[in-house]
Design a protein around this motif. Structure first.
Motif, PDB file in Angstrom:
ATOM      1  N   UNK A 192       1.139  -4.644  -9.766  1.00 30.44           N
ATOM      2  CA  UNK A 192       2.761  -4.476  -9.843  1.00 30.44           C
ATOM      3  C   UNK A 192       3.463  -5.870  -9.492  1.00 30.44           C
ATOM      4  N   UNK A 193       4.362  -6.190 -10.212  1.00 25.07           N
ATOM      5  CA  UNK A 193       5.286  -7.826  -9.817  1.00 25.07           C
ATOM      6  C   UNK A 193       5.209  -8.020  -8.479  1.00 25.07           C
ATOM      7  N   UNK A 194       5.732  -7.016  -7.664  1.00 21.80           N
ATOM      8  CA  UNK A 194       5.956  -7.109  -5.898  1.00 21.80           C
ATOM      9  C   UNK A 194       4.621  -7.632  -5.317  1.00 21.80           C
ATOM     10  N   UNK A 195       3.618  -6.704  -5.918  1.00 22.44           N
ATOM     11  CA  UNK A 195       2.290  -6.976  -5.345  1.00 22.44           C
ATOM     12  C   UNK A 195       1.594  -8.378  -5.600  1.00 22.44           C
ATOM     13  N   UNK A 196       1.895  -8.726  -6.835  1.00 24.34           N
ATOM     14  CA  UNK A 196       1.252 -10.042  -7.603  1.00 24.34           C
ATOM     15  C   UNK A 196       1.894 -10.975  -6.617  1.00 24.34           C
ATOM     16  N   UNK A 197       3.320 -10.799  -6.422  1.00 24.68           N
ATOM     17  CA  UNK A 197       3.838 -12.012  -5.556  1.00 24.68           C
ATOM     18  C   UNK A 197       3.391 -12.117  -4.063  1.00 24.68           C
ATOM     19  N   UNK A 198       3.065 -10.878  -3.594  1.00 21.89           N
ATOM     20  CA  UNK A 198       2.632 -11.129  -2.225  1.00 21.89           C
ATOM     21  C   UNK A 198       1.216 -11.746  -2.082  1.00 21.89           C
ATOM     22  N   UNK A 199       0.436 -11.485  -3.341  1.00 22.39           N
ATOM     23  CA  UNK A 199      -0.959 -11.901  -3.123  1.00 22.39           C
ATOM     24  C   UNK A 199      -1.000 -13.445  -3.752  1.00 22.39           C
ATOM     25  N   UNK A 200      -0.041 -13.904  -4.598  1.00 25.08           N
ATOM     26  CA  UNK A 200      -0.116 -15.253  -5.092  1.00 25.08           C
ATOM     27  C   UNK A 200       0.882 -16.114  -4.146  1.00 25.08           C
ATOM     28  N   UNK A 201       1.814 -15.595  -3.412  1.00 25.55           N
ATOM     29  CA  UNK A 201       2.578 -16.416  -2.527  1.00 25.55           C
ATOM     30  C   UNK A 201       1.961 -16.533  -1.102  1.00 25.55           C
ATOM     31  N   UNK A 202       0.959 -15.442  -0.638  1.00 25.61           N
ATOM     32  CA  UNK A 202       0.493 -15.602   0.655  1.00 25.61           C
ATOM     33  C   UNK A 202      -0.901 -16.309   0.502  1.00 25.61           C
ATOM     34  N   UNK A 203      -0.527 -17.847   1.073  1.00 22.40           N
ATOM     35  CA  UNK A 203      -1.875 -18.635   0.913  1.00 22.40           C
ATOM     36  C   UNK A 203      -2.936 -18.522   2.111  1.00 22.40           C
ATOM     37  N   UNK A 204      -2.123 -17.904   3.156  1.00 20.44           N
ATOM     38  CA  UNK A 204      -2.923 -17.722   4.468  1.00 20.44           C
ATOM     39  C   UNK A 204      -3.737 -16.387   4.497  1.00 20.44           C
ATOM     40  N   UNK A 205      -3.661 -15.597   3.549  1.00 14.08           N
ATOM     41  CA  UNK A 205      -4.206 -14.435   3.413  1.00 14.08           C
ATOM     42  C   UNK A 205      -5.755 -14.480   3.515  1.00 14.08           C
ATOM     43  N   UNK A 206      -6.152 -13.684   4.571  1.00 16.16           N
ATOM     44  CA  UNK A 206      -7.676 -13.453   4.494  1.00 16.16           C
ATOM     45  C   UNK A 206      -8.453 -12.964   3.443  1.00 16.16           C
ATOM     46  N   UNK A 207      -9.469 -13.163   2.759  1.00 16.87           N
ATOM     47  CA  UNK A 207      -9.961 -12.653   1.653  1.00 16.87           C
ATOM     48  C   UNK A 207     -10.200 -10.930   1.654  1.00 16.87           C
ATOM     49  N   UNK A 208     -10.661 -10.671   2.852  1.00 18.88           N
ATOM     50  CA  UNK A 208     -10.800  -9.308   2.875  1.00 18.88           C
ATOM     51  C   UNK A 208      -9.658  -8.118   3.447  1.00 18.88           C
ATOM     52  N   UNK A 209      -8.474  -9.113   3.652  1.00 25.14           N
ATOM     53  CA  UNK A 209      -7.377  -8.475   4.276  1.00 25.14           C
ATOM     54  C   UNK A 209      -6.828  -7.096   3.278  1.00 25.14           C
ATOM     55  N   UNK A 210      -6.534  -6.225   3.845  1.00 26.97           N
ATOM     56  CA  UNK A 210      -6.148  -4.739   2.976  1.00 26.97           C
ATOM     57  C   UNK A 210      -4.638  -4.817   2.536  1.00 26.97           C
ATOM     58  N   UNK A 262       7.962  -2.358 -20.797  1.00 33.17           N
ATOM     59  CA  UNK A 262       8.728  -3.580 -21.156  1.00 33.17           C
ATOM     60  C   UNK A 262      10.007  -3.530 -21.137  1.00 33.17           C
ATOM     61  N   UNK A 263      10.577  -2.303 -21.633  1.00 33.80           N
ATOM     62  CA  UNK A 263      12.040  -2.075 -21.645  1.00 33.80           C
ATOM     63  C   UNK A 263      12.669  -2.183 -20.526  1.00 33.80           C
ATOM     64  N   UNK A 264      14.010  -2.945 -20.462  1.00 33.57           N
ATOM     65  CA  UNK A 264      14.500  -3.317 -19.032  1.00 33.57           C
ATOM     66  C   UNK A 264      14.924  -2.118 -18.070  1.00 33.57           C
ATOM     67  N   UNK A 265      15.200  -0.928 -18.979  1.00 28.52           N
ATOM     68  CA  UNK A 265      15.541   0.206 -17.888  1.00 28.52           C
ATOM     69  C   UNK A 265      14.281   0.904 -17.310  1.00 28.52           C
ATOM     70  N   UNK A 266      13.109   0.476 -17.912  1.00 28.84           N
ATOM     71  CA  UNK A 266      12.030   1.237 -17.214  1.00 28.84           C
ATOM     72  C   UNK A 266      11.393   0.130 -16.232  1.00 28.84           C
ATOM     73  N   UNK A 267      11.865  -0.898 -15.846  1.00 27.35           N
ATOM     74  CA  UNK A 267      11.117  -2.015 -15.060  1.00 27.35           C
ATOM     75  C   UNK A 267      10.652  -1.509 -13.905  1.00 27.35           C
ATOM     76  N   UNK A 268      11.229  -0.644 -13.103  1.00 29.58           N
ATOM     77  CA  UNK A 268      10.911  -0.206 -11.908  1.00 29.58           C
ATOM     78  C   UNK A 268       9.852   0.923 -12.072  1.00 29.58           C
ATOM     79  N   UNK A 269       9.533   1.171 -13.239  1.00 25.60           N
ATOM     80  CA  UNK A 269       8.422   2.257 -13.249  1.00 25.60           C
ATOM     81  C   UNK A 269       7.032   1.621 -13.401  1.00 25.60           C
ATOM     82  N   UNK A 270       6.231   1.874 -12.533  1.00 26.30           N
ATOM     83  CA  UNK A 270       4.771   0.963 -12.628  1.00 26.30           C
ATOM     84  C   UNK A 270       3.643   2.019 -13.000  1.00 26.30           C
ATOM     85  N   UNK A 271       2.838   1.208 -14.118  1.00 27.63           N
ATOM     86  CA  UNK A 271       1.786   2.077 -14.617  1.00 27.63           C
ATOM     87  C   UNK A 271       0.729   1.665 -13.560  1.00 27.63           C
TER      88      UNK A 271
END
Ligand SMILES: Nc1ncnc2c1ncn2[C@@H]1O[C@H](COP(=O)(O)OP(=O)(O)OP(=O)(O)O)[C@@H](O)[C@H]1O
Length: 491
Positions: free
Chosen positions: A233-251, A301-310
């Motif tokens: 999901x977008x907010x999790x992707x941002x966490x993984x891509x933005x956090x460069x100091x993250x340990x590989x096996x960090x949960x 992809x519709x804007x109104x469903x942008x907060x629904x995550x598959x």
């Protein structure tokens, strides 16, 4: 230019020809230099001039012509000065006792040959002109320099020789020494130009290669980012891509208290799926399922469903959740704003039904969705170092799954608490009765019937219902504990 000016003032006779030659050369060189730098300060000049300057600076031929014109102007100025200087000397006999007559002008004629060497340096040093131009132009300059020395400065150079070598011991005549100097400087400079050109070509190739590698790396990074955004999901992707100091096996895990969960399955898909030659060993069935799931994905992809995550698909079951994006958490404490995402999840469920309906019409099929919705706290997390998967866990998810598995084809089954919340959004329900849910005991559940105030009422139960054979299949698929509830309901 400053050095040339000082040299001209000290060495040259101050007659009108020298002054005009000096002034014209300087004016043209200043104008050309200005023209070359106009591009850097465009606001002070006419647009046409700026464009012409840009065009010249960015074209190899333009730069070559520019450098050649500057060289020719310098060389011409030097020749004019040489000829002008030679006019001031009246030939008279010179020998070892000749004294330097300070009233004579043009005392240092060798200066012009040294000036020629300076012009040679000026013509070779710029990186831009082509090597051919760096060879042809300096060769012409040297030949003309030697010719002018022989034609106009012979006597003057002899006098300079005599005056500077008073004891008349053996020495190399200036005319030969200066010609050799010019030829040697010319050869050395051409060699230097060649080395510089080879160096700049290698540098250019390295620069190109580095640029290509940088672009390739950017491309790979972009593709990786797109992949991560597709998997997570977008907010999790941002966490993984933005956090460069993250340990590989960090949960990565996150607890939520107010989430909506939807399970939607096609109960009659398993009947439809068969591995026979008529449907290309099941490939056609998979193609159909892919089309259905892709259409459901497209709704997200519709804007109104942008907060629904598959979350995922499990066979033909589609699992989605709402309220997971921390950025959309509202400060308003009212039920309507806290659970807006849950009503959107139900809207999404309706849209899924519509999408399947339209696929049915195109493909002459009769698939129906069996859906279950629940709300409550969950824990979300990303599992696995390879093929990482974002998932949600908790009782809320288990019950939502049970709402689907014990539900009825064409219906959306919800728990009592979920129905209470959704009533605030105008949804109407029909009580289904008590359903035995593993680990939860008997739960009162409801079928979502319609939405009040909607232009076209969505009569959920009146949607194409599954044939009785399908219901029997569904009953068979359900767990023993669910079956009793389901069958009692059907009876
Ligand atoms: N994250 C999840 N993804 C998919 N399905 C889930 C998830 N969490 C729970 N479920 C489903 O919810 C259902 C209920 O789970 P629960 O833990 O109550 O019972 P269970 O003992 O795991 O299920 P079962 O009796 O089917 O083995 C299960 O069928 C399970 O597959």
């Amino acid at each position: 230019m400053v050095i040339i000016s000082i040299a001209q003032l000290i060495v040259l006779p101050r007659d009108s020809l020298s002054i005009i030659s000096f002034a014209v050369t300087m004016a043209v060189l200043i104008a050309l230099t200005l023209f070359a730098v106009i591009e850097q300060v465009p606001k002070y000049f006419l647009e046409g001039l700026v464009t012409a300057s840009k065009r010249m600076n960015h074209s190899l031929l333009g730069r070559c012509i520019f450098a050649s014109v500057c060289t020719v102007i310098l060389a011409t100025g030097n020749i004019v000065d040489t000829i002008g200087c030679s006019q001031h000397y009246h030939v008279h006999e010179v020998n070892c006792t000749t004294e330097l007559n300070m009233t004579d002008e043009c005392l240092y004629p060798s200066y012009f040959s040294h000036m020629t060497v300076m012009v040679l340096i000026a013509s070779v040093v710029p990186i831009q002109p082509l090597f051919v131009a760096k060879v042809i132009l300096p060769t012409i300059i040297v030949l003309v320099g030697i010719l002018v020395n022989v034609t106009f400065l012979w006597d003057l150079l002899v006098r300079e020789d005599v005056v500077s070598h008073r004891h008349c011991s053996s020495y190399t005549p200036a005319i030969f020494a200066l010609s050799s100097t010019m030829i040697l400087a010319h050869s050395g400079l051409i060699l230097l130009a060649r080395v510089m050109e080879v160096g700049s070509r290698v540098l250019f190739l390295w620069k190109n290669e580095a640029e290509e590698q940088r672009e390739r790396a950017c491309d790979i990074r972009r593709k990786n980012e797109a992949l991560v955004h597709n998997i997570l999901p977008p907010h999790v992707a941002v966490h993984f891509l933005g956090n460069k100091k993250r340990q590989h096996e960090e949960l990565y895990s996150q607890s939520y208290s107010e989430i909506g969960v939807l399970f939607a399955s096609m109960p009659n898909f398993s009947d439809f799926y068969s591995e026979e030659s008529v449907n290309n060993q099941g490939l056609e069935c998979l193609r159909f399922l892919n089309e259905v799931i892709s259409d459901f994905d497209a709704l997200l992809e519709l804007k109104k469903f942008q907060d629904i995550i598959k979350i995922k698909t499990i066979g033909s079951t589609y699992m989605a959740a709402s309220g997971l994006n921390p950025q959309t958490v509202t400060k308003d404490d009212s039920i309507k704003s806290r659970w807006l995402h849950l009503s959107l999840l139900v809207e999404f469920a309706f849209e899924m039904r519509k999408a399947l309906q339209s696929i049915n019409e195109q493909s002459f099929n009769h698939f129906v969705l069996k859906m279950g919705v629940n709300h409550g706290p969950i824990t979300a997390g990303v599992i696995g170092a390879r093929k990482p998967h974002y998932d949600i866990w908790g009782n809320t998810v288990n019950v939502a799954s049970r709402m689907e598995s014990t539900g009825k084809a064409g219906c959306i089954q919800v728990t009592e608490e979920t129905s209470e919340i959704l009533k605030h959004f105008g949804y109407q329900f029909e009580q289904r009765g008590l359903v035995a849910v593993k680990g939860k005991g008997q739960l009162m559940t409801y079928y979502l019937v319609s939405k009040a105030g909607d232009g076209h009422q969505q009569h959920v139960i009146s949607e194409p219902s599954a044939p009785s054979a399908e219901l029997a299949n569904i009953a068979e698929e359900a767990e023993p504990s669910d079956q009793s509830a389901l069958l009692s309901d059907e009876l």
